[in-house]
Design a protein around this motif. Structure first.
Motif, mmCIF file in Angstrom:
data_model
loop_
_atom_site.group_PDB
_atom_site.id
_atom_site.type_symbol
_atom_site.label_atom_id
_atom_site.label_comp_id
_atom_site.label_asym_id
_atom_site.label_seq_id
_atom_site.Cartn_x
_atom_site.Cartn_y
_atom_site.Cartn_z
ATOM 1 N N ILE A 1 0.781 -1.236 -0.117
ATOM 2 C CA ILE A 1 -0.023 -0.027 -0.038
ATOM 3 C C ILE A 1 0.871 1.328 0.135
ATOM 4 O O ILE A 1 0.659 2.278 -0.772
ATOM 5 C CB ILE A 1 -0.966 -0.058 1.332
ATOM 6 N N LEU A 2 1.866 1.111 0.726
ATOM 7 C CA LEU A 2 2.837 2.373 0.894
ATOM 8 C C LEU A 2 3.424 2.653 -0.458
ATOM 9 O O LEU A 2 3.828 3.663 -0.759
ATOM 10 C CB LEU A 2 3.632 2.055 1.955
ATOM 11 N N GLU A 3 3.805 1.664 -1.220
ATOM 12 C CA GLU A 3 4.587 1.524 -2.504
ATOM 13 C C GLU A 3 3.745 1.978 -3.725
ATOM 14 O O GLU A 3 4.074 2.439 -4.502
ATOM 15 C CB GLU A 3 5.445 0.446 -2.630
ATOM 16 N N ASP A 4 2.520 1.594 -3.945
ATOM 17 C CA ASP A 4 1.543 1.615 -4.893
ATOM 18 C C ASP A 4 1.124 2.760 -4.985
ATOM 19 O O ASP A 4 0.140 3.357 -3.993
ATOM 20 C CB ASP A 4 0.482 0.513 -4.919
ATOM 21 N N ARG A 5 1.144 3.675 -5.988
ATOM 22 C CA ARG A 5 0.865 5.106 -6.107
ATOM 23 C C ARG A 5 -0.871 4.964 -6.441
ATOM 24 O O ARG A 5 -1.269 5.962 -6.540
ATOM 25 C CB ARG A 5 1.432 5.773 -7.390
ATOM 26 N N GLN A 6 -1.392 3.749 -6.808
ATOM 27 C CA GLN A 6 -2.934 3.834 -6.759
ATOM 28 C C GLN A 6 -3.414 4.016 -5.609
ATOM 29 O O GLN A 6 -4.915 4.305 -5.736
ATOM 30 C CB GLN A 6 -3.142 2.368 -7.562
ATOM 31 N N PHE A 7 -2.850 3.828 -4.431
ATOM 32 C CA PHE A 7 -3.656 3.967 -3.176
ATOM 33 C C PHE A 7 -3.504 5.453 -2.973
ATOM 34 O O PHE A 7 -2.796 5.999 -3.064
ATOM 35 C CB PHE A 7 -3.110 3.068 -2.281
ATOM 36 N N GLU A 8 -4.722 5.825 -2.438
ATOM 37 C CA GLU A 8 -4.674 7.236 -1.938
ATOM 38 C C GLU A 8 -4.030 7.524 -0.744
ATOM 39 O O GLU A 8 -3.649 6.588 0.030
ATOM 40 C CB GLU A 8 -6.273 7.603 -1.785
ATOM 41 N N THR A 9 -3.977 8.763 -0.369
ATOM 42 C CA THR A 9 -2.956 9.356 0.859
ATOM 43 C C THR A 9 -3.547 8.506 2.101
ATOM 44 O O THR A 9 -2.810 8.205 2.956
ATOM 45 C CB THR A 9 -2.609 10.710 0.653
ATOM 46 N N SER A 40 5.816 9.975 -2.429
ATOM 47 C CA SER A 40 4.415 10.443 -2.504
ATOM 48 C C SER A 40 3.887 11.759 -1.845
ATOM 49 O O SER A 40 3.145 12.468 -2.018
ATOM 50 C CB SER A 40 3.411 9.350 -2.324
ATOM 51 N N SER A 41 4.693 11.818 -0.588
ATOM 52 C CA SER A 41 4.014 13.084 0.304
ATOM 53 C C SER A 41 4.562 14.452 -0.348
ATOM 54 O O SER A 41 4.049 15.233 0.231
ATOM 55 C CB SER A 41 4.580 12.790 1.672
ATOM 56 N N LEU A 42 5.712 14.236 -1.213
ATOM 57 C CA LEU A 42 6.250 15.551 -1.701
ATOM 58 C C LEU A 42 5.515 16.251 -2.825
ATOM 59 O O LEU A 42 5.803 17.181 -3.454
ATOM 60 C CB LEU A 42 7.686 15.044 -2.167
ATOM 61 N N GLN A 43 4.383 15.371 -3.533
ATOM 62 C CA GLN A 43 3.671 15.928 -4.595
ATOM 63 C C GLN A 43 2.703 16.879 -4.165
ATOM 64 O O GLN A 43 2.356 17.233 -2.886
ATOM 65 C CB GLN A 43 3.042 14.681 -5.148
ATOM 66 N N GLN A 44 2.482 17.929 -5.193
ATOM 67 C CA GLN A 44 1.439 18.980 -4.733
ATOM 68 C C GLN A 44 0.248 18.413 -5.104
ATOM 69 O O GLN A 44 -0.286 17.808 -5.963
ATOM 70 C CB GLN A 44 1.723 19.996 -5.813
ATOM 71 N N GLY A 45 -0.586 18.929 -3.984
ATOM 72 C CA GLY A 45 -2.041 18.434 -3.936
ATOM 73 C C GLY A 45 -2.798 19.150 -5.171
ATOM 74 O O GLY A 45 -2.700 20.448 -5.351
ATOM 75 N N ALA A 46 -4.035 18.442 -5.117
ATOM 76 C CA ALA A 46 -5.105 19.332 -6.185
ATOM 77 C C ALA A 46 -5.581 20.451 -5.496
ATOM 78 O O ALA A 46 -6.290 21.276 -6.166
ATOM 79 C CB ALA A 46 -5.825 18.230 -6.976
ATOM 80 N N ASP A 47 -5.947 20.202 -4.356
ATOM 81 C CA ASP A 47 -6.658 21.494 -3.661
ATOM 82 C C ASP A 47 -6.285 21.492 -1.948
ATOM 83 O O ASP A 47 -5.281 20.521 -1.747
ATOM 84 C CB ASP A 47 -8.070 20.936 -3.520
ATOM 85 N N GLU A 48 -6.846 21.985 -1.351
ATOM 86 C CA GLU A 48 -6.352 22.134 0.097
ATOM 87 C C GLU A 48 -6.592 21.200 1.125
ATOM 88 O O GLU A 48 -5.762 20.618 1.803
ATOM 89 C CB GLU A 48 -6.993 23.587 0.910
ATOM 90 N N ASN A 82 -3.571 18.644 0.043
ATOM 91 C CA ASN A 82 -2.413 19.027 0.628
ATOM 92 C C ASN A 82 -2.433 18.912 2.125
ATOM 93 O O ASN A 82 -1.434 18.714 2.709
ATOM 94 C CB ASN A 82 -2.305 20.658 0.463
ATOM 95 N N SER A 83 -3.435 19.017 2.889
ATOM 96 C CA SER A 83 -3.531 18.481 4.086
ATOM 97 C C SER A 83 -3.387 17.098 4.509
ATOM 98 O O SER A 83 -2.539 16.652 5.545
ATOM 99 C CB SER A 83 -4.850 19.153 5.089
ATOM 100 N N MET A 84 -3.730 16.488 3.566
ATOM 101 C CA MET A 84 -3.577 14.977 3.582
ATOM 102 C C MET A 84 -2.019 14.636 3.546
ATOM 103 O O MET A 84 -1.698 13.726 4.117
ATOM 104 C CB MET A 84 -4.663 14.170 2.743
ATOM 105 N N LEU A 85 -1.505 15.055 2.614
ATOM 106 C CA LEU A 85 -0.015 15.021 2.327
ATOM 107 C C LEU A 85 0.734 15.309 3.561
ATOM 108 O O LEU A 85 1.783 14.752 3.760
ATOM 109 C CB LEU A 85 0.083 15.766 1.100
ATOM 110 N N GLN A 86 0.300 16.371 4.098
ATOM 111 C CA GLN A 86 1.207 16.827 5.471
ATOM 112 C C GLN A 86 0.787 15.830 6.482
ATOM 113 O O GLN A 86 1.896 15.559 7.060
ATOM 114 C CB GLN A 86 0.412 18.196 5.717
ATOM 115 N N ALA A 87 -0.234 15.305 6.463
ATOM 116 C CA ALA A 87 -0.696 14.228 7.398
ATOM 117 C C ALA A 87 0.273 13.087 7.193
ATOM 118 O O ALA A 87 0.686 12.418 7.974
ATOM 119 C CB ALA A 87 -2.091 14.141 7.666
#
Length: 218
Positions: free
Chosen positions: A112-120, A158-166, A169-174
């Motif tokens: 799950i951590l490696e597969d980019r099909q999985f959501e954050t 994966s966490s370094l990508q830019q989110g599509a919305d706020e 981005n909050s999920m990526l920060q989490a």
């Protein structure tokens, strides 16, 4: 409807026949649908809450469904997230008794951590579950350490990508925060002797560690 009702029962109200019938119902739902359903997992989750560590002798009856639930070809992402949470619940209930089941879960969680099909959000739950497994199984987890660091590296990228919305981005920060917690779990899960065996772990600034550091400092 069954899950909260089961969870409210005390363990002395759930005899072997009732527990067996509930597990049979859960497994039957999955077999009928030919995939892992949220309803089936909710029944098992209710049993977790009702009988806690007494679930241990029954784990073999449903453990494969948790593995299937973490794969996208057998379930949707909400089921995968819930299955990761159930692994954490099992860790809380069984503690060190999770060691015999370690190999069953680690591979699916790291995928799950490696597969980019999985959501954050799915990666967040998987990170927590990996950390919980490390903390309760301690030295038994050591054989999975190298692969875990590589998977953390992929999650960090994966966490370094830019989110599509706020919200994204909050999920990526989490996710970056969860990486810190997960890495701390790895550190705390092993004795000082393991840190001094020359293993590529935690210290230094190369390989997976550097990618994680870069992610956490952005």
């Amino acid at each position: 409807l069954l899950q909260p009702a089961i969870a409210r029962l005390r363990s002395d109200k759930l005899n072997d026949d009732v527990v067996g019938a509930l597990l049979e119902l859960s497994c039957g739902i999955n077999q009928h649908l030919q995939k892992v359903s949220m309803g089936a997992l909710l029944i098992i989750n209710g049993l977790f809450e009702a009988i806690d560590e007494q679930i241990e002798p029954l784990v073999h009856q449903f453990i494969r469904y948790l593995g299937h639930a973490m794969k996208l070809d057998n379930s949707d992402q909400s089921v995968s997230r819930f299955a990761c949470g159930m692994v954490s619940d099992l860790c809380n209930s069984l503690k060190g008794s999770m060691a015999p089941h370690l190999d069953t879960f680690v591979g699916d969680l790291l995928s799950i951590l490696e597969d980019r099909q999985f959501e954050t959000e799915a990666k967040l739950h998987a990170l927590v579950a990996v950390g919980d497994l490390c903390l309760v199984t301690e030295q038994e987890f050591y054989k999975h350490l190298d692969k875990t660091q590589v998977s953390f590296c992929e999650a960090a990228r994966s966490s370094l990508q830019q989110g599509a919305d706020e919200e994204q981005n909050s999920m990526l920060q989490a996710l970056r925060v969860s990486l810190i917690d997960g890495y701390l779990s790895l550190l705390h899960g092993f004795s000082p002797e393991h840190h001094q065996e020359g293993h590529s772990f935690a210290y230094g600034a190369s390989g997976p560690q550097q990618v994680i550091i870069d992610a956490l400092t952005n």
